[in-house]
Write a protein that holds these residues in place. Structure first.
Motif, PDB file in Angstrom:
ATOM      1  N   THR A  55       0.815  -1.207   0.000  1.00 54.57           N
ATOM      2  CA  THR A  55       0.000   0.000   0.000  1.00 54.57           C
ATOM      3  C   THR A  55       0.853   1.263   0.000  1.00 54.57           C
ATOM      4  N   THR A  56       2.159   1.121   0.076  1.00 52.22           N
ATOM      5  CA  THR A  56       3.005   2.310   0.091  1.00 52.22           C
ATOM      6  C   THR A  56       4.294   2.012  -0.661  1.00 52.22           C
ATOM      7  N   LYS A  73       7.465  13.295   3.267  1.00 50.14           N
ATOM      8  CA  LYS A  73       6.742  12.720   2.127  1.00 50.14           C
ATOM      9  C   LYS A  73       5.271  12.513   2.498  1.00 50.14           C
ATOM     10  N   ALA A  74       4.379  12.746   1.541  1.00 44.70           N
ATOM     11  CA  ALA A  74       2.951  12.563   1.798  1.00 44.70           C
ATOM     12  C   ALA A  74       2.670  11.115   2.210  1.00 44.70           C
ATOM     13  N   GLN A  75       3.392  10.158   1.591  1.00 42.64           N
ATOM     14  CA  GLN A  75       3.218   8.736   1.912  1.00 42.64           C
ATOM     15  C   GLN A  75       3.580   8.449   3.364  1.00 42.64           C
ATOM     16  N   GLN A 101       3.677  10.658   5.817  1.00 46.64           N
ATOM     17  CA  GLN A 101       2.621  11.324   6.579  1.00 46.64           C
ATOM     18  C   GLN A 101       1.395  10.419   6.675  1.00 46.64           C
ATOM     19  N   GLY A 102       1.029   9.812   5.550  1.00 47.45           N
ATOM     20  CA  GLY A 102      -0.157   8.953   5.499  1.00 47.45           C
ATOM     21  C   GLY A 102      -0.039   7.737   6.399  1.00 47.45           C
ATOM     22  N   VAL A 103       1.096   7.024   6.301  1.00 46.64           N
ATOM     23  CA  VAL A 103       1.269   5.835   7.138  1.00 46.64           C
ATOM     24  C   VAL A 103       1.343   6.224   8.609  1.00 46.64           C
ATOM     25  N   CYS A 104       1.971   7.365   8.889  1.00 48.72           N
ATOM     26  CA  CYS A 104       2.048   7.826  10.285  1.00 48.72           C
ATOM     27  C   CYS A 104       0.632   8.048  10.836  1.00 48.72           C
ATOM     28  N   SER A 105      -0.203   8.674  10.059  1.00 53.71           N
ATOM     29  CA  SER A 105      -1.579   8.909  10.509  1.00 53.71           C
ATOM     30  C   SER A 105      -2.283   7.581  10.760  1.00 53.71           C
ATOM     31  N   LEU A 106      -2.084   6.653   9.811  1.00 51.84           N
ATOM     32  CA  LEU A 106      -2.723   5.340   9.898  1.00 51.84           C
ATOM     33  C   LEU A 106      -2.316   4.612  11.174  1.00 51.84           C
TER      34      LEU A 106
END
Lengths: 337, 337
Positions: free
Chosen positions: A190-191, A251-253, A255-260
């Motif tokens: 997913t990343t 990186k936006a990615q 950032q995304g996984v961190c939020s997840l």
């Protein structure tokens, strides 16, 4: 919780790690004061100053996007030498293998070590191999130690940050920790975040040449991330640091996984990043120079030393607030390196 | 048996260890030929020659009669430096701890390291600590790496044994391996054998002073014991060595436990012993000097290099026969250091 027992957090690089070091390890072994602790020890020697450092690697999984335990171990030790401004001279490799580990995987890891060593221009000159019965270790642990030569007279140390210093980083934060975490949790599909594992010695050589005595501190924000590393420096130098969230390359990615996963990227490990504290009159020049280096194209100034005294770190946030930044407390991501 | 898998014997120090090194590790990492392999690497440097070595310690149990994993780790690395005639300059310590390990035991081990380092006159200058989840390591593993300074012009190397050389040892064989084995098997009450773990750097300094260029080889017979170490040297120097069983210093207690467990003391690990190959005209003088040293009171000449060529080791036995001596094949005593 039994206070006599070692916890995972004692390996985090954060508060518990520092407590273990300061309360038990350092007093027993060496007595080196906190202010004198750097990524490598510096030894006086007839031929000049030598740097000496060691690191064990227990990363899980041992292969991850962007690298493996082998190049990680080489790059990490080369970087610890580079962080005191030393040119790497030689590395040692200590392998602890679990009975039943695959020779093919071992070979792949060793080739990855050799490639990383060649890229950093350092020779692997000595080694040791131990094997423990199945279930007594987890596949493979690697220790790399390194010797470097210090060819300059600069005072680059964690205790040398000065009021006015600009804080530079050579690219995006959290890539390594998120790549490993994603691989471990099966998020790999997913990343496409890759570990940033890389040797920084040539980048450091350029920074030193450009900054000269304006370069005060170098440190690589590995375990505990940028937050923990900056807090360490604030404590050692007894200064107040102000970071600016807006300028943190991310990186936006990631950032995304961190939020997840509920992680703060400021505390996630990096393995190809450095923080440089540079006097303000040279900071922009150094930034330009860093951006021309392959490992520095996304370099940024992310904050400054806003006052002498205080031994603390704060961050102006995107929404305009001021947030206190402390060390990682406990363990966020075990076995990240 | 899957030939792709790591076996316990790959950590034995014997034949399988050499195969792993020669087939996989050395070609991948460094390409150093067998004849050039010694206990420490030697680095040219502006201020003279430096020695650099590394060893990981995974001994089980971690406390045993005569020592623990801590002083073992310090003495072992000091000795690897001493075996190339280097004076130890600095040590690093890399700890891998299992979650749940006792801080009190850690403290005891660290104090033991400090004491051993003080006795050897070497400083512990840098370190690293990792923690892995419960069940992913066995209590504590320690890596020690060391830097030494070579202040002489002698050529002390495994490839330098010469026809006529006498082979000296500084005391009884097999003590360490049997002490650890007895502790592990719960035989501790039936024997008072203690590990011989000790730093040999001051003994080596005396040998070097007394022998001068007559000193050709120094090596400590650790994993794989005296037999494996002598065979290594015979291979590296391409000579024939003849040992004399009658002259091998051996404690009756060690002999007894070996008989009980079906072990050959010639293959049992030592941690405070060295083998010195000395030209015949200086051998008796060196022997006398060794016997006056606290670590050498039971020194003996146990054999000689009987011919150039052959790359083999034989032993005249107590009953008058001649027995071939080969490397340890497979694993006799796993996790002995």
């Amino acid at each position: 919780m039994d206070r006599d027992l070692i916890l995972l957090g004692h390996g985090s690089g954060g508060k518990l790690s520092h407590q273990l070091l300061d309360d038990i390890i350092i007093p027993a072994l060496s007595g080196i004061p906190v202010s004198g602790q750097n990524d490598a020890a510096i030894l006086a020697h007839a031929g000049g100053r030598l740097a000496f450092t060691t690191d064990s690697y227990v990363v899980d999984p041992i292969f991850f996007p962007g690298g493996d335990i082998g190049d990680l171990a080489v790059n990490g030790t080369v970087n610890d030498l580079a962080m005191v401004g030393a040119q790497p001279l030689a590395l040692s490799v200590g392998l602890i293998l679990e009975e039943g580990f695959s020779k093919m995987q071992l070979h792949r890891i060793l080739l990855s070590m050799r490639k990383a060593a060649d890229e950093a221009g350092v020779a692997i000159v000595t080694g040791d191999t131990k094997v423990v019965p199945r279930g007594k270790a987890d596949q493979i642990f690697i220790n790399t130690s390194g010797i470097g030569v210090i060819r300059h007279e600069l005072e680059i140390a964690g205790c040398n940050a000065q009021a006015g210093d600009k804080i530079l980083i050579n690219g995006t934060i959290g890539d390594h920790g998120i790549a490993v975490m994603a691989a471990r949790e099966g998020l790999a599909l997913t990343t496409d975040v890759k570990s940033d594992t890389a040797s920084l010695n040539t980048l450091v050589a350029e920074i030193m040449e450009c900054a000269g005595p304006a370069l005060h501190v170098l440190r690589d924000p590995t375990r505990g991330g940028v937050a923990t590393t900056i807090k360490e420096i604030a404590l050692q130098s007894e200064v107040t640091v102000t970071l600016c969230e807006e300028f943190l390359p991310l990186k936006a990615q990631v950032q995304g996984v961190c939020s997840l996963l509920g992680l703060d990227p400021l505390y996630v490990a990096n393995e190809g990043k450095l923080l440089a504290f540079v006097a303000p009159d040279r900071a922009e020049l150094v930034l330009e120079r860093m951006r021309r280096h392959p490992q520095g194209s996304q370099s940024a100034i992310i904050g400054e030393v806003t006052a002498a005294g205080g031994s603390r770190v704060q961050m102006t946030t995107l929404v305009g607030g001021l947030r206190a930044v402390d060390m990682l407390s406990g363990e966020q991501l075990p076995r990240i390196c």
